[in-house]
Structure formats: structure tokens, C-alpha cells
Scaffold this motif. Structure first.
Motif, PDB file in Angstrom:
ATOM      1  N   CYS A 129      -2.688  37.417  10.985  1.00 37.82           N
ATOM      2  CA  CYS A 129      -3.072  36.464  11.571  1.00 37.82           C
ATOM      3  C   CYS A 129      -4.457  35.919  10.867  1.00 37.82           C
ATOM      4  O   CYS A 129      -5.107  36.572   9.864  1.00 37.82           O
ATOM      5  CB  CYS A 129      -3.241  36.441  12.992  1.00 37.82           C
ATOM      6  SG  CYS A 129      -4.418  37.707  13.454  1.00 37.82           S
ATOM      7  N   GLY A 130      -4.870  34.628  10.991  1.00 37.15           N
ATOM      8  CA  GLY A 130      -6.065  34.239  10.375  1.00 37.15           C
ATOM      9  C   GLY A 130      -7.028  33.479  11.578  1.00 37.15           C
ATOM     10  O   GLY A 130      -6.438  32.958  12.449  1.00 37.15           O
ATOM     11  N   ALA A 131      -8.385  33.526  11.265  1.00 33.23           N
ATOM     12  CA  ALA A 131      -9.205  32.822  12.034  1.00 33.23           C
ATOM     13  C   ALA A 131     -10.257  32.167  11.332  1.00 33.23           C
ATOM     14  O   ALA A 131     -10.829  32.453  10.641  1.00 33.23           O
ATOM     15  CB  ALA A 131      -9.889  33.898  12.894  1.00 33.23           C
ATOM     16  N   HIS A 132     -10.391  30.811  11.530  1.00 31.92           N
ATOM     17  CA  HIS A 132     -11.316  30.113  10.560  1.00 31.92           C
ATOM     18  C   HIS A 132     -12.342  29.094  11.365  1.00 31.92           C
ATOM     19  O   HIS A 132     -11.923  28.721  12.421  1.00 31.92           O
ATOM     20  CB  HIS A 132     -10.228  29.200   9.807  1.00 31.92           C
ATOM     21  CG  HIS A 132      -9.066  29.676   9.284  1.00 31.92           C
ATOM     22  ND1 HIS A 132      -9.110  30.776   8.393  1.00 31.92           N
ATOM     23  CD2 HIS A 132      -7.703  29.522   9.828  1.00 31.92           C
ATOM     24  CE1 HIS A 132      -7.789  31.416   8.322  1.00 31.92           C
ATOM     25  NE2 HIS A 132      -6.975  30.570   8.998  1.00 31.92           N
ATOM     26  N   ASN A 156      -2.466  31.321  12.902  1.00 33.64           N
ATOM     27  CA  ASN A 156      -3.696  30.616  12.197  1.00 33.64           C
ATOM     28  C   ASN A 156      -4.377  29.817  13.419  1.00 33.64           C
ATOM     29  O   ASN A 156      -3.700  29.022  13.889  1.00 33.64           O
ATOM     30  CB  ASN A 156      -3.490  30.050  11.183  1.00 33.64           C
ATOM     31  CG  ASN A 156      -3.263  30.649   9.872  1.00 33.64           C
ATOM     32  OD1 ASN A 156      -4.298  31.638   9.512  1.00 33.64           O
ATOM     33  ND2 ASN A 156      -2.056  30.678   9.230  1.00 33.64           N
ATOM     34  N   GLN A 202     -18.409  27.772   6.714  1.00 35.74           N
ATOM     35  CA  GLN A 202     -17.188  27.736   7.025  1.00 35.74           C
ATOM     36  C   GLN A 202     -16.574  29.090   6.663  1.00 35.74           C
ATOM     37  O   GLN A 202     -16.698  29.679   5.587  1.00 35.74           O
ATOM     38  CB  GLN A 202     -16.321  26.666   5.842  1.00 35.74           C
ATOM     39  CG  GLN A 202     -14.874  26.413   6.137  1.00 35.74           C
ATOM     40  CD  GLN A 202     -14.435  25.735   4.924  1.00 35.74           C
ATOM     41  OE1 GLN A 202     -15.124  24.681   4.756  1.00 35.74           O
ATOM     42  NE2 GLN A 202     -13.223  25.776   4.641  1.00 35.74           N
ATOM     43  N   LEU A 203     -15.817  29.738   7.750  1.00 32.31           N
ATOM     44  CA  LEU A 203     -15.127  30.905   7.481  1.00 32.31           C
ATOM     45  C   LEU A 203     -13.841  30.785   7.539  1.00 32.31           C
ATOM     46  O   LEU A 203     -13.200  30.190   8.481  1.00 32.31           O
ATOM     47  CB  LEU A 203     -15.626  31.879   8.758  1.00 32.31           C
ATOM     48  CG  LEU A 203     -16.985  32.447   8.954  1.00 32.31           C
ATOM     49  CD1 LEU A 203     -17.242  33.135  10.082  1.00 32.31           C
ATOM     50  CD2 LEU A 203     -17.519  32.943   7.811  1.00 32.31           C
ATOM     51  N   GLU A 204     -12.958  31.248   6.581  1.00 32.85           N
ATOM     52  CA  GLU A 204     -11.742  31.560   6.756  1.00 32.85           C
ATOM     53  C   GLU A 204     -11.201  32.973   6.534  1.00 32.85           C
ATOM     54  O   GLU A 204     -11.276  33.507   5.407  1.00 32.85           O
ATOM     55  CB  GLU A 204     -10.811  30.742   5.589  1.00 32.85           C
ATOM     56  CG  GLU A 204     -11.184  29.259   5.916  1.00 32.85           C
ATOM     57  CD  GLU A 204      -9.854  28.180   4.979  1.00 32.85           C
ATOM     58  OE1 GLU A 204      -9.029  28.840   4.676  1.00 32.85           O
ATOM     59  OE2 GLU A 204     -10.387  27.368   4.443  1.00 32.85           O
ATOM     60  N   ILE A 205     -10.581  33.473   7.583  1.00 35.52           N
ATOM     61  CA  ILE A 205     -10.669  35.033   7.474  1.00 35.52           C
ATOM     62  C   ILE A 205      -8.999  35.380   7.924  1.00 35.52           C
ATOM     63  O   ILE A 205      -8.405  34.761   8.993  1.00 35.52           O
ATOM     64  CB  ILE A 205     -11.295  35.619   8.691  1.00 35.52           C
ATOM     65  CG1 ILE A 205     -12.780  35.309   8.129  1.00 35.52           C
ATOM     66  CG2 ILE A 205     -11.092  36.914   9.043  1.00 35.52           C
ATOM     67  CD1 ILE A 205     -13.857  35.439   9.244  1.00 35.52           C
ATOM     68  N   TYR A 206      -8.438  36.064   7.008  1.00 35.66           N
ATOM     69  CA  TYR A 206      -7.196  36.555   7.198  1.00 35.66           C
ATOM     70  C   TYR A 206      -6.927  38.145   7.292  1.00 35.66           C
ATOM     71  O   TYR A 206      -6.029  38.555   7.279  1.00 35.66           O
ATOM     72  CB  TYR A 206      -6.380  36.111   6.082  1.00 35.66           C
ATOM     73  CG  TYR A 206      -6.140  34.683   5.871  1.00 35.66           C
ATOM     74  CD1 TYR A 206      -5.298  33.734   6.523  1.00 35.66           C
ATOM     75  CD2 TYR A 206      -7.029  33.840   5.164  1.00 35.66           C
ATOM     76  CE1 TYR A 206      -5.314  32.417   6.382  1.00 35.66           C
ATOM     77  CE2 TYR A 206      -7.181  32.778   4.879  1.00 35.66           C
ATOM     78  CZ  TYR A 206      -6.116  31.814   5.573  1.00 35.66           C
ATOM     79  OH  TYR A 206      -6.052  30.398   5.546  1.00 35.66           O
ATOM     80  N   ALA A 207      -7.962  38.711   7.444  1.00 37.53           N
ATOM     81  CA  ALA A 207      -8.072  40.199   7.838  1.00 37.53           C
ATOM     82  C   ALA A 207      -8.573  40.488   9.187  1.00 37.53           C
ATOM     83  O   ALA A 207      -9.545  39.721   9.484  1.00 37.53           O
ATOM     84  CB  ALA A 207      -8.597  40.845   6.628  1.00 37.53           C
ATOM     85  N   ASP A 208      -8.124  41.463   9.800  1.00 37.52           N
ATOM     86  CA  ASP A 208      -8.787  41.669  11.135  1.00 37.52           C
ATOM     87  C   ASP A 208      -9.957  42.811  11.171  1.00 37.52           C
ATOM     88  O   ASP A 208     -10.874  42.580  12.243  1.00 37.52           O
ATOM     89  CB  ASP A 208      -7.755  42.060  12.237  1.00 37.52           C
ATOM     90  CG  ASP A 208      -7.106  43.406  12.016  1.00 37.52           C
ATOM     91  OD1 ASP A 208      -7.060  44.008  10.415  1.00 37.52           O
ATOM     92  OD2 ASP A 208      -6.661  44.104  12.761  1.00 37.52           O
ATOM     93  N   HIS A 222      -6.062  22.355   9.001  1.00 34.43           N
ATOM     94  CA  HIS A 222      -5.638  23.463   8.501  1.00 34.43           C
ATOM     95  C   HIS A 222      -4.289  24.061   9.093  1.00 34.43           C
ATOM     96  O   HIS A 222      -4.316  25.035   9.859  1.00 34.43           O
ATOM     97  CB  HIS A 222      -6.605  24.652   8.692  1.00 34.43           C
ATOM     98  CG  HIS A 222      -6.625  25.824   7.690  1.00 34.43           C
ATOM     99  ND1 HIS A 222      -7.113  26.042   6.492  1.00 34.43           N
ATOM    100  CD2 HIS A 222      -5.975  26.861   8.214  1.00 34.43           C
ATOM    101  CE1 HIS A 222      -6.724  27.208   6.237  1.00 34.43           C
ATOM    102  NE2 HIS A 222      -6.218  27.850   6.910  1.00 34.43           N
ATOM    103  N   LYS A 229      -6.201  38.734   3.114  1.00 35.81           N
ATOM    104  CA  LYS A 229      -5.281  39.693   3.792  1.00 35.81           C
ATOM    105  C   LYS A 229      -5.701  40.978   3.823  1.00 35.81           C
ATOM    106  O   LYS A 229      -5.950  42.033   4.393  1.00 35.81           O
ATOM    107  CB  LYS A 229      -3.965  39.415   3.670  1.00 35.81           C
ATOM    108  CG  LYS A 229      -3.189  39.214   4.816  1.00 35.81           C
ATOM    109  CD  LYS A 229      -1.749  38.863   4.285  1.00 35.81           C
ATOM    110  CE  LYS A 229      -1.172  37.500   5.300  1.00 35.81           C
ATOM    111  NZ  LYS A 229       0.208  37.276   4.591  1.00 35.81           N
ATOM    112  N   LEU A 282      -9.618  38.626  16.153  1.00 33.13           N
ATOM    113  CA  LEU A 282      -8.550  38.708  15.478  1.00 33.13           C
ATOM    114  C   LEU A 282      -7.499  39.972  16.031  1.00 33.13           C
ATOM    115  O   LEU A 282      -8.139  40.909  16.247  1.00 33.13           O
ATOM    116  CB  LEU A 282      -8.655  39.143  13.977  1.00 33.13           C
ATOM    117  CG  LEU A 282      -8.987  37.788  13.226  1.00 33.13           C
ATOM    118  CD1 LEU A 282      -9.946  38.288  12.054  1.00 33.13           C
ATOM    119  CD2 LEU A 282      -8.067  36.910  12.681  1.00 33.13           C
TER     120      LEU A 282
END
Lengths: 483, 431
Positions: free
Chosen positions: A402-405, A371, B360-366, A70, B333, A397
Motif C-alpha cells: 500500500c502507499g501513504a502520501h 493508496n 511532500q511524501l509518497e511512500i510505498y513501503a511499510d 493522486h 516499494k 502503513l
């Protein structure tokens, strides 16, 4: 509110971005069989080593660059890299006095004054250091003390010359050159690295350490580390890395292999602080590393601890193959990304033996536009009865850009396995910040405090000397970043 | 190399089928052609495709297939699949809507049911059909888009509250290996409410049957939809069941997937939360045995702030069966203040079973609260001991514990008759 504070603080500078003016002995740019022969000749290697390199190279040619992580980046041009760069003059060094003073200055700037450590030797903090600069090992300290115990700790090149039987037996046994694209590349062009052998029943009296530094421009660093702990052996091994600031992306593709025999234990700690690129995401190191250990026999243990703050792109999964019964694998990680950094990191725990246990604690912190991904695999093979795994991966975060996955893979084929996985994502609470500020702690310190608390489980696993450095590093990375 | 050749044969076969039948298929030919092209581009996924990593779909599609079946079922046979006594029943027989066998008279006010093949002139249908499922995202969505043979379009008008559940029964009965592509569209307008049950059964068949079913559901502002899937296709069923949901502001959607049998079941549940203050619940239970393969993929796409999603999937795996769970949560976001929770729990009862799980996590907001948890284990020895100490046999103690494990999901079923049916089916399974 908290966001503003965080944003204010984004802008921490890379503190290891100096270039050392040391004349280097370079190979021409590009990669072909001649270059590999050139490297092999430079290193004065035996024929079998060259054969191995060429086999790996020919296999590498059939592979395509992997794209599944990713992360996004421009593909490195493998023909535009210098695959061999040795600081000149390269002579056999016996004492520190013979080391190029420029080089010594470099180490002082890095904060690892060898002289100081030499002075301290035998007092309290005793660390044997192998320093690898532009992929050539320049100095190994404390060699004599170690050899009294039968411990071999030297550069990889030296080991090829002096202990070919060990290299032949173990090299590629954990990470074969067919493993992946970058492992194949490394097997073809690796220039040096560290080698460590702990004989039967020996507990290494001091921490062993390798310090990696990319110095010359346009070079790639391809080092190889091989650690073997024979029956009942124990070693704690540290690895640190830095690089100068440059606009270009430099490639670092290392391979680390660890083998533990019966009742042996290896603890491997990394503080990775390659140059992460500037605030616009320009430059920085591509850190594509294959690290793997195998608990070959019963009751052995491998523990990975990593603090990842540097590199523009990180792509690394220190793994453990738990082959022996009752063996233990551990993975503790803190990964910090700021600005435009990208990290895709995690671990693999392959349970093959009976009663094997593994623990995964991963703490991700993302700030700026970065990311940060955790990608891990826990596989319980059929017949690996009573295997136990616990995984926890938390993300923090900082800022809304930004992103955390998390991408955990769990594959279970044995009914007696107990596997747990937990993940959370959150941010620094305004109430936490408020609490600190109310007690007179300024924003920056408060954030540092909270982050250090958040990472404590991992930092506690680091050897003392590294823990202090890691804490400072976190503060630096987050200063200006968010954290 | 051999595998690649075979794949191409299968893919070519499906495309050839489209070319030869495209003029006799209902609906907009342009949409179908675009879908066929998208399918051709993606091809049939193999084990190297990340999304189909744990299942071998290629194998299922190998060999000769027909694409429809002329076999007719008696009303008695169809009656045997109507486990909800008090429901509006829609029968989809071999991928085509069968009005005679359906029980749709009288329909409550505000509820309309159309044959999807005759709905093309309907304005609401045009507005929603094929708008939510992305033909580029999955080859089976594309395949369904190209080859859809029939199904229904259900429309609940503004503010209509439909109390009686709508039960769509997908019955397959074939005499030769068949690939079916059924398709449904459900539109629930503003402030409306609907309970919908989809069940999948195969009767009187002894050949491999492949069903690629797709249901699109649009949940408009303030609407409340309760959705159930009961998959019980026994040993010849191979099912790819895609549910594509779009939720609007303040809507409430809950879905429950029960996989009771079927040789191969793949569920793709894709939820898009496209506005604020939405609530979504995803529940699933899979009980696998024999050589069954069950693969649940869910995707919750949080696009806007202030939404909640909650996911719970549980499985009990026996014999040589394998179960996969892949739950994805995207937080975009803009989606601040999102709460997204996911949990997957499995019990593995045999040494030959396999569990693969990938939350699975995909996170773009805080400013979000997201978590996932997964655990896999065996039945707790202490609990078995506790029950045995009270006089239960080992087998009945284990059964009791498995029932208790499953009941967390079963209890979320709001239609009483359905809950009783599922409980009875689970009891049968544990015999």
C-alpha cells in the motif's frame, strides 16, 4: 511476522451491502437540459431554481473532469447515470407508521432504528435524523420539537418550497457552481439533501443527523446540504452514508455548505462508509464531494470531523474560510483504505480575518493494495495578522503493497503568521503487537487496539453515539484489511 | 488567450534557435534532437503546471534574447569572483569553458578535467553523459539538452582522494538579454572523494540574463562527494539550476545550496538513491529581499532498502520577495528500512513577502521511518527581549537571531574558507 498476521486478517466484509427492494421512481438515464427540467418539475421547484440549475449545467459543459488528485479510476460516463431516483411511494409522511415497512427494515439493518430513537427521545440520546435515500429525503424526525425553538431542519426540497428567501440568500454562497467540475454537476442535478437553519441565540438541543444511502442500481447520488447558524447559534451535525454492494461504480457527488454568523458554531461530523468495492477492487462508490464552510463573522467556529472508511475512490476536502476576526477552523480526520481503495482527502484553511486559528489533525491508515493521500492547503492572506495554524498528518502503513502520501501546501503572506506542519509515516511496531499478545490479547484485537489508540485524537472529537460506531467501523474495516 | 499565444512565440523562438544552430553545437546531434522534441512537447510551464505553480517563468523568457555573448572579461574581473584561495578553479564564461582563466595546473593525481565540448570520445563520458537527467521530466532539462553551449566534464579516478576543492565559477557578462545553457558532468569513481563548489555570478551587465544550468553528478560505489552551490547573481540574474545526482552503493553525498541574491532563482535538485546503504544530506539556505523570487524543488528518490536521507532548508524572507520550497520524498516499494527526514523552516520579516511550502511524501513501503516538518513564523519576541535586556539594540538583537537561525545551515559547510566567505556575505546582507 507482523505482516503475515496482517495479511491473514485482510478480508473483512462490507456489512451494509444489502439492497432494499423498494420500487423507485426513476428518471431515464443520461444528462441534458430536459433531464434537469424533469428533476426540477418532479420537485415542483420555482422558476429561479430551474434557472440556477440550467446555468450550472451550461457552465459544467465547459469544464473538463479534474485529474490532479493522486488517484486513478475510469472516468464515469455521465450519460450512463440515472440522475433522479425516488423511492416509491412518495407521499408526505407525518408519522413513522406511514413509512414503507421495507424502508424501515433498511434502517434497522443500518442500525439506526428510528423507532428506537423515537422511544429514546427525551431520555438521553436525542438525535433528529433526516434520511436521504437515492438522493431523495424520505423522512425527517423530530421536526416539531425543533420548530418550537425556531430551528428549521428539513429536506432541501422542502426548504426550497417553504424558505426560498434563505435558500436564495445562502445557496452557492460558499460553494458557487463555478467552483469545480463536480460542484457544477451537483448544482445542476442535485435532487435533495438537508437544510438546517439555527436562529439567533439558539443552541440546538439535540444532534442533527442525515443518513445517506444509495439504493437503486445505476444511479448517482447528488445531494446538497446547507447549514446556517445565525448569531450565537450552535449545532452539532452528523452525516452517515452506506450503499449496497454492486459490481459497477456508482457516483456520489455531494455539496455541503456551512455558514456561521457572529459567535456561532457548527460542528459537522461524518462517518463515511460507502461500499468500497470488493477485494479485487471491483465496484464501489466514487465519492467526489465538495464540502466547505465559511466563518462569515467574528468569533465564529466551524469544526469538521470525518471518519472515512468506505468508497472505492474518495476525493474530498472539507474546508473552512476564516473570514471573521477571531474565527476558528478545525479539521479532524481518520481515513482508512484497504484492498484497492484510494483516498485523496484533506482540507483547506483560508485565513482572511485577524487572529484566526486553525487546527488540522489527519490520520491516514492504508492496508492491502490501497493508496491514501493527505492533501491540504493552509493559506494566510495578507492582512490576516496573528493567524495561527497547526497541522499534523500521520500515516500508518499496514503491509508492503500500500502507499501513504502527503501533499501539504502552505502559502503565507503575512509576517505575523505562525504556521507549523508535521508529518510522520510508520507502521505498527512488532514490539507493540508482542506486548499485547503477551497479555493475552489476540492479534486482531491488538491491531484494533493500536489503531484506535492511533486515531484517538480524532475519535474523541466525535459525538458519543458516532464515536462508538466509528470505533466498530474501524475494527471492521481493518478486520481482513490490515488493521 | 493572450498568454497562450505569447508562450508559443517564446517556445517557437527557442526551437528556431535550436534548428538554426544545431549543426554548430558540440556532441551527439541525435541526443540534442530528442531533447528538442521533448522540450517542444512540454512547452514552457505556466502557472497551471503543478511544478511551476508559484513562479512565472513565461514572463522571464519573453522578449528577444541572444544565446551567447562575445563579451570578454579581464583576468582581474574574473579574479574578483575567486573567493576560494586554495582551490582548483574552473571558469565557465557565458556558458562556455574558459581554459586560460581557469587554474588547473597542476592537477592532483586521479583528477581529470575536460572541456565538455571535446569529451565526446572519452569512454567514461559516453557512459555517463545525459544518462541521469530525464529530458521528459522537466522542460528546462530538455532545453539544456538541446541547446547546451559548453561546460566541463570532471572525472575522479578510482580511489583518488582529492583534498583541494574544485571550484566551478559560472560567470555571466552580457550586453544584451541572453539565454545561456551551461552543462557539467561530474563522475566520481569507486572509493574516490571530491569536494566541489559551483558558484554563479554576473558582472558588468545591466540587462536581463537567463541561465539554465545543468549539472549531472554520478557518485559511484563507496565514493564521497561534498557539493556546494553559491548563487549570487544580483539583480539581473535569472537562474534555473538543475542538479541531477545518481548515487551507488554505500556512497555518501551531501549538497548545500546557498541562495544569496538573484532576481529569480529556481533550483531543481533531483537525487536518485539507486542502491543500498547510501547516505544523502541536502541542505539549503535562502535569504531573499527586494522583489526576489526563489524556488527550491528537491526530489529524493529512495529506490532501494537501507538508505538514509536528511534534508534541511531554511529561509529568511524580506520585503516583497517570495520563497517556495517543494521537497518530495519518494520511497519505492522495495526501499524498506528507509530513513528519510525533511525539515523546512522560514522566517517572514515583512508584510509583503510570501512563503509557499509543500513538503511532500509518497511512500510505498511499510517498514520505513519518514517524517517532514515545516514551520513559518516571525522572530521570537521573548528572545529579542532577552537580548535587549542585556543591552543590545533591537536591530542588533534581530541580526543576532537571524545569524543564529542561518548558522544551522552554514555550519554544515566543511570547507573552512567557504564557510568564512558565506558568513561574510550573510553579514553584509544583514547590514
Amino acid at each position: 511476522m507482523a505482516n503475515e498476521i496482517l495479511e491473514d486478517q485482510i478480508g473483512g466484509e462490507y456489512k451494509y451491502g444489502f439492497v432494499t427492494d423498494i420500487e423507485a421512481d426513476n428518471a431515464p438515464k443520461g444528462l441534458n437540459e430536459d433531464i434537469i427540467r424533469f428533476i426540477s418539475k418532479k420537485k415542483n421547484e420555482p422558476e429561479w431554481m430551474l434557472e440556477y440549475r440550467l446555468k450550472a449545467f451550461r457552465y459544467w459543459l465547459t469544464l473538463e473532469e479534474p485529474r490532479w488528485a493522486h488517484v486513478s479510476y475510469t472516468k464515469p460516463n455521465f450519460q450512463d447515470i440515472i440522475y433522479y431516483s425516488a423511492p416509491k411511494p412518495k407521499v408526505q409522511l407525518n408519522s413513522l407508521d406511514e413509512v414503507d415497512p421495507e424502508l424501515l427494515k433498511t434502517f434497522e439493518k443500518l442500525g439506526i432504528s428510528i423507532e428506537e430513537q423515537k422511544r429514546l427521545s427525551g431520555v438521553e440520546s436525542r438525535i433528529a435524523v433526516d434520511i436521504v435515500m437515492d438522493s431523495v429525503s424520505v423522512k425527517t424526525t423530530f421536526k416539531e420539537t425543533l420548530s418550537e425553538k425556531g430551528i428549521i431542519f428539513c429536506s432541501f426540497g422542502e426548504a426550497v418550497q417553504e424558505h426560498p428567501e434563505l435558500i436564495k440568500k445562502y445557496m452557492g454562497s460558499v460553494v458557487p457552481y463555478t467552483d469545480n467540475f463536480y460542484a457544477a454537476l451537483n448544482s445542476a442535478v442535485f435532487t435533495d439533501g438537508s437544510f438546517c437553519y439555527i436562529p439567533k441565540g439558539v443552541r440546538c438541543p439535540m444532534e442533527l443527523s442525515t443518513y445517506f444511502r444509495i439504493n437503486a442500481s445505476g444511479t448517482g447520488q447528488f445531494e446538497r446540504t446547507l447549514i446556517i447558524a445565525d448569531e450565537g447559534g450552535y449545532v452539532s451535525y452528523l452525516e452517515g452514508c452506506t450503499a449496497p454492494m454492486r459490481d459497477e461504480n456508482q457516483l456520489h457527488a455531494a455539496v455541503v455548505e456551512i455558514v456561521t454568523h457572529k459567535n456561532a458554531e457548527v460542528k459537522y461530523s461524518t462517518v463515511q462508509n460507502w461500499y468500497p468495492g470488493d477485494k479485487e477492487g471491483k465496484g464501489g462508490i466514487f465519492n467526489f464531494v465538495t464540502k466547505r464552510g465559511i466563518c462569515l463573522e467574528d468569533n465564529s467556529k466551524i469544526s469538521w470531523t470525518q471518519v472515512e472508511t468506505g468508497s472505492a475512490v474518495t476525493w474530498k476536502y472539507p474546508s473552512v474560510i476564516l473570514k471573521g476576526d477571531n474565527s476558528v477552523g478545525e479539521f479532524y480526520s481518520v481515513a482508512v483504505t484497504n484492498n484497492y481503495q484510494q483516498a485523496d482527502t484533506g482540507t483547506k484553511m483560508m485565513h482572511l480575518g485577524k487572529n484566526t486559528r486553525s487546527t488540522i489533525i489527519s490520520k491516514g491508515i492504508s492496508a492491502g493494495f490501497s493508496n491514501n493521500s493527505y492533501r491540504g492547503l493552509v493559506r494566510i492572506a495578507k492582512g490576516a495578522s496573528n493567524a495561527r495554524n497547526f497541522s499534523q498528518c500521520d500515516s500508518l502503513l499496514m503491509g508492503d503493497k500500500c502507499g501513504a502520501h502527503t501533499f501539504p501546501y502552505i502559502e503565507i503572506k503575512d509576517k505575523s503568521a505562525v504556521v507549523e506542519h508535521e508529518a510522520t509515516t510508520s507502521k505498527i511496531g512488532e514490539d507493540q503487537l508482542f506486548y499485547c499478545k503477551q497479555r493475552g490479547i489476540d492479534n486482531e484485537k491488538a491491531i484494533g487496539l493500536i489503531v484506535n489508540g492511533y486515531c484517538k485524537e480524532v475519535l474523541n472529537k466525535l459525538p458519543m453515539e458516532f464515536a462508538v460506531e466509528a470505533q466498530k467501523l474501524l475494527a471492521v474495516s481493518l478486520e481482513g484489511s490490515v488493521g | 488567450m493572450e498568454i497562450i499565444t505569447k508562450t508559443n512565440i517564446t517556445k517557437d523562438k527557442l526551437i528556431a534557435e535550436f534548428e538554426s544552430s544545431k549543426n554548430s553545437l558540440f556532441g551527439d546531434l541525435k541526443l540534442r534532437e530528442a531533447a528538442a522534441e521533448a522540450f517542444s512537447k512540454q512547452g514552457i510551464p505556466n502557472r497551471k503546471s503543478e511544478e511551476y505553480k508559484y513562479v512565472n517563468v513565461e514572463l522571464l523568457l519573453k522578449g528577444d534574447h541572444s544565446f551567447s555573448s562575445s563579451k570578454k572579461l579581464s583576468s582581474q574581473q574574473i579574479g574578483s569572483t575567486q573567493f576560494l584561495k586554495d582551490a582548483i578553479v574552473i571558469v565557465i564564461e557565458n556558458g562556455v569553458y574558459n581554459k586560460e582563466h581557469s587554474r588547473i595546473n597542476p592537477l592532483p593525481q586521479g583528477l581529470q578535467i575536460f572541456n565538455i565540448a571535446e569529451a565526446n570520445s572519452n569512454e567514461t563520458f559516453q557512459k555517463h553523459f545525459s544518462k541521469y537527467s530525464d529530458i521528459k521530466s522537466d522542460p528546462f532539462i530538455a532545453l539544456n539538452g538541446a541547446l547546451a553551449s559548453g561546460g566541463v566534464f570532471i572525472h575522479v579516478a578510482k580511489s583518488a582522494v582529492i583534498v583541494t576543492p574544485v571550484h566551478i565559477i559560472h560567470i555571466t557578462s552580457v550586453s544584451e538579454a541572453t539565454i545561456l545553457n551551461s552543462r557539467n558532468l561530474v563522475v566520481v569513481d569507486e572509493n574516490a572523494q571530491l569536494k566541489i563548489v559551483e558558484s554563479y555570478e554576473i558582472i558588468d551587465s545591466s540587462v536581463k540574463c537567463f541561465n539554465n544550468a545543468l549539472t549531472e553528478i554520478a557518485v559511484e560505489v563507496n565514493a564521497i562527494v561534498d557539493h556546494y552551490k553559491i548563487q549570487n547573481e544580483k539583480e539581473f540574474g535569472n537562474l534555473i539550476s538543475t542538479t541531477q545526482v545518481l548515487q551507488k552503493k554505500q556512497s555518501h553525498f551531501s549538497t548545500h545550496t546557498f541562495t544569496l541574491s538573484g532576481s529569480f532563482v529556481r533550483n531543481n535538485l533531483n537525487m536518485v538513491l539507486d542502491d543500498q546503504f547510501i547516505e544523502s544530506h541536502l541542505n539549503g539556505l535562502y535569504l531573499t529581499n527586494g522583489t526576489q523570487v526563489v524556488d527550491n524543488h528537491t526530489l529524493v528518490d529512495h529506490r532501494k532498502p537501507n538508505c538514509n536521507s536528511n534534508e534541511l532548508y531554511k529561509g529568511i524572507i524580506e520585503d516583497k520577495s517570495s520563497a517556495t520550497f517543494n521537497g518530495k520524498i519518494y520511497v519505492r516499494k522495495d526501499a524498506q528500512k528507509t530513513n528519510a527526514f525533511q525539515s523546512n523552516k522560514n522566517i517572514l520579516l515583512s508584510d509583503d513577502g510570501t512563503i509557499n511550502t509543500k513538503p511532500q511524501l509518497e511512500i510505498y513501503a511499510d517498514d520505513v521511518k519518514c517524517s517532514h516538518g515545516t514551520s513559518t513564523g516571525k522572530l521570537d519576541a521573548d528572545k529579542i527581549f532577552y537580548l535587549r535586556a542585556r543591552g543590545l539594540s533591537e536591530i542588533s538583537a534581530k541580526k543576532l537571531l537571524m545569524h543564529a537561525f542561518a548558522s544551522e545551515v552554514v555550519d554544515t559547510v566543511k570547507i573552512e574558507a567557504l564557510r568564512e566567505y558565506i558568513e561574510a556575505e550573510i553579514s553584509k546582507r544583514f547590514e
